[in-house]
Design a protein around this motif. Structure first.
Motif, mmCIF file in Angstrom:
data_model
loop_
_atom_site.group_PDB
_atom_site.id
_atom_site.type_symbol
_atom_site.label_atom_id
_atom_site.label_comp_id
_atom_site.label_asym_id
_atom_site.label_seq_id
_atom_site.Cartn_x
_atom_site.Cartn_y
_atom_site.Cartn_z
ATOM 1 N N ALA A 107 0.825 -1.211 0.000
ATOM 2 C CA ALA A 107 0.000 0.000 0.000
ATOM 3 C C ALA A 107 0.858 1.260 0.000
ATOM 4 O O ALA A 107 0.545 2.242 -0.691
ATOM 5 N N LEU A 108 1.936 1.254 0.749
ATOM 6 C CA LEU A 108 2.810 2.426 0.802
ATOM 7 C C LEU A 108 3.629 2.598 -0.472
ATOM 8 O O LEU A 108 4.020 3.723 -0.807
ATOM 9 N N ALA A 109 3.887 1.513 -1.175
ATOM 10 C CA ALA A 109 4.743 1.598 -2.359
ATOM 11 C C ALA A 109 3.974 1.773 -3.656
ATOM 12 O O ALA A 109 4.423 2.494 -4.556
ATOM 13 N N ARG A 110 2.790 1.133 -3.788
ATOM 14 C CA ARG A 110 2.141 1.053 -5.087
ATOM 15 C C ARG A 110 0.771 1.707 -5.172
ATOM 16 O O ARG A 110 0.270 1.927 -6.279
ATOM 17 N N LEU A 111 0.153 1.998 -4.068
ATOM 18 C CA LEU A 111 -1.160 2.640 -4.099
ATOM 19 C C LEU A 111 -1.017 4.140 -3.892
ATOM 20 O O LEU A 111 -0.130 4.599 -3.164
ATOM 21 N N ARG A 116 -0.121 9.201 2.441
ATOM 22 C CA ARG A 116 0.800 8.075 2.370
ATOM 23 C C ARG A 116 2.200 8.460 2.858
ATOM 24 O O ARG A 116 2.813 7.746 3.646
ATOM 25 N N GLY A 117 2.697 9.599 2.408
ATOM 26 C CA GLY A 117 4.024 10.038 2.824
ATOM 27 C C GLY A 117 4.093 10.345 4.307
ATOM 28 O O GLY A 117 5.075 9.997 4.979
ATOM 29 N N ALA A 118 3.042 10.998 4.843
ATOM 30 C CA ALA A 118 3.030 11.322 6.271
ATOM 31 C C ALA A 118 3.011 10.055 7.122
ATOM 32 O O ALA A 118 3.697 9.967 8.142
ATOM 33 N N LEU A 119 2.238 9.062 6.690
ATOM 34 C CA LEU A 119 2.179 7.808 7.436
ATOM 35 C C LEU A 119 3.522 7.090 7.418
ATOM 36 O O LEU A 119 3.938 6.501 8.424
ATOM 37 N N PHE A 120 4.222 7.170 6.294
ATOM 38 C CA PHE A 120 5.528 6.536 6.208
ATOM 39 C C PHE A 120 6.521 7.208 7.160
ATOM 40 O O PHE A 120 7.324 6.538 7.817
ATOM 41 N N VAL A 121 6.467 8.532 7.251
ATOM 42 C CA VAL A 121 7.338 9.252 8.175
ATOM 43 C C VAL A 121 7.017 8.877 9.620
ATOM 44 O O VAL A 121 7.912 8.672 10.450
ATOM 45 N N ARG A 170 8.313 -2.328 1.480
ATOM 46 C CA ARG A 170 8.045 -1.120 0.698
ATOM 47 C C ARG A 170 9.166 -0.852 -0.288
ATOM 48 O O ARG A 170 8.918 -0.540 -1.464
ATOM 49 N N GLN A 171 10.408 -0.953 0.175
ATOM 50 C CA GLN A 171 11.536 -0.680 -0.707
ATOM 51 C C GLN A 171 11.614 -1.687 -1.851
ATOM 52 O O GLN A 171 11.928 -1.319 -2.987
ATOM 53 N N PHE A 172 11.320 -2.940 -1.572
ATOM 54 C CA PHE A 172 11.353 -3.941 -2.640
ATOM 55 C C PHE A 172 10.212 -3.725 -3.627
ATOM 56 O O PHE A 172 10.397 -3.857 -4.845
ATOM 57 N N LEU A 176 10.052 -2.664 -8.194
ATOM 58 C CA LEU A 176 9.439 -3.447 -9.262
ATOM 59 C C LEU A 176 8.984 -2.542 -10.406
ATOM 60 O O LEU A 176 8.557 -1.414 -10.173
ATOM 61 N N PRO A 177 9.040 -3.022 -11.642
ATOM 62 C CA PRO A 177 8.597 -2.202 -12.788
ATOM 63 C C PRO A 177 7.108 -1.893 -12.720
ATOM 64 O O PRO A 177 6.284 -2.789 -12.515
ATOM 65 N N GLU A 178 6.748 -0.642 -12.913
ATOM 66 C CA GLU A 178 5.351 -0.220 -12.880
ATOM 67 C C GLU A 178 4.546 -0.844 -14.013
ATOM 68 O O GLU A 178 3.339 -1.068 -13.872
ATOM 69 N N SER A 179 5.203 -1.149 -15.118
ATOM 70 C CA SER A 179 4.487 -1.687 -16.275
ATOM 71 C C SER A 179 3.816 -3.024 -15.965
ATOM 72 O O SER A 179 2.763 -3.344 -16.527
ATOM 73 N N ILE A 180 4.422 -3.815 -15.089
ATOM 74 C CA ILE A 180 3.828 -5.104 -14.732
ATOM 75 C C ILE A 180 2.499 -4.894 -14.026
ATOM 76 O O ILE A 180 1.506 -5.568 -14.327
ATOM 77 N N PHE A 181 2.437 -3.969 -13.105
ATOM 78 C CA PHE A 181 1.203 -3.707 -12.365
ATOM 79 C C PHE A 181 0.147 -3.079 -13.266
ATOM 80 O O PHE A 181 -1.045 -3.397 -13.156
#
Length: 292
Positions: A107-111, A116-121, A170-172, A176-181
């Motif tokens: 959710a933090l990486a792809r949605l 989202r940024g505030a929650l990650f911090v 999240r980092q992994f 990943l390539p966005e085109s796959i998703f």
């Protein structure tokens, strides 16, 4: 045709220096490896000796091999029961870490969603708070308000979500390539299907890393299980072994052997897990999935 004799003569010298340098590096690495391996060697040798020494003379094992040390530690603290408690505690923490970590990391990486940024911090800030600072409020809440003292749920709940695992996933996922998703979404796949069928199989190195890190944590955890469990039948192996050392180790004929046998039992599953998962600690060839 003329041959540069100086260059031809320097080639063997260069190859010799290269081999010597490589040999020196391997020698240093071997010495470092022996330094790290020696405590495990000392523990394993002492666990099977009738009278294990506490000095460096254990480098040359003496006679008198026995399994009595394991029998003694089993009679005093119930080794099998303590192992089962450790396995249940560790498996519960591991299951929660993988389920919530994969979902939160994706959710933090792809949605794309607001905050989202505030929650990650905030998540990174939570990692800076020492667990000892939260231990007493957690104990009051879990043991007092929820009545979960001396239960597996009481041991597992505080460690059910691991922010370090969320960060790793999240980092992994971000790599990943966005085109796959995008292709999967165009085909009509839901986000849950994308996560399960596409994202998770491509981050197996991250899963292996998180499994090993998470397993080591609760398997060796002492402070929280010691606080939340009062009944000896519910204590994991690390807590039971510490209680044995403090209370009854002085009453047996070979306390050092029994202690080393318990420590060997505690360390053995971690070594086996590392041997099983070490082949996954390589970067996956993500780019190969989008070729063709």
């Amino acid at each position: 045709m003329s041959v540069d004799r100086s260059t031809a003569g320097n080639a063997p010298d260069h190859a010799h220096r290269k081999r010597a340098s490589r040999g020196a590096v391997y020698t240093v690495l071997a010495v470092i490896a022996l330094v790290f391996i020696f405590p495990f060697y000392f523990m394993a040798i002492g666990a099977f000796q009738e009278d294990p020494t506490t000095s460096l003379s254990a480098l040359a094992p003496r006679g008198g091999w026995t399994l009595e040390n394991f029998t003694t530690i089993n009679e005093r603290l119930g080794l099998l029961r303590a192992l089962v408690n450790s396995l249940v505690f560790t498996a519960g923490v591991l299951a929660g870490t993988l389920v919530f970590g994969l979902a939160a990391g994706y959710a933090l990486a792809r949605l794309r969603w607001r905050g989202r940024g505030a929650l990650f911090v905030i998540m990174l800030g939570v990692q800076m708070v020492p667990f000892q600072l939260l231990m007493i409020p957690l104990y009051v809440q879990i043991a007092g308000n929820y009545g979960l003292g001396d239960t597996y749920a009481g041991m597992i709940l505080p460690s059910l979500i691991n922010t370090t695992a969320v960060f790793i996933f999240r980092q992994f996922f971000r790599s990943l390539p966005e085109s796959i998703f995008e292709a999967a979404r165009i085909d009509g796949a839901s986000e849950l299907r994308v996560l399960w069928s596409i994202a998770i199989p491509m981050v197996r190195p991250a899963i292996a890393t998180v499994v090993l890190i998470t397993f080591i944590g609760p398997w060796n955890e002492f402070l929280w299980p010691f606080l939340i469990t009062k009944e000896s039948s519910m204590q994991p192996l690390a807590v039971a072994l510490a209680n044995y050392i403090n209370n009854v180790a002085g009453t047996v004929a070979n306390p050092n052997g029994a202690i080393l046998a318990g420590a060997c039992t505690l360390a053995f599953p971690v070594v086996i897990l590392f041997c099983l998962f070490q082949r996954y600690f390589t970067a996956s060839d993500i780019g190969a999935g989008i070729k063709g």
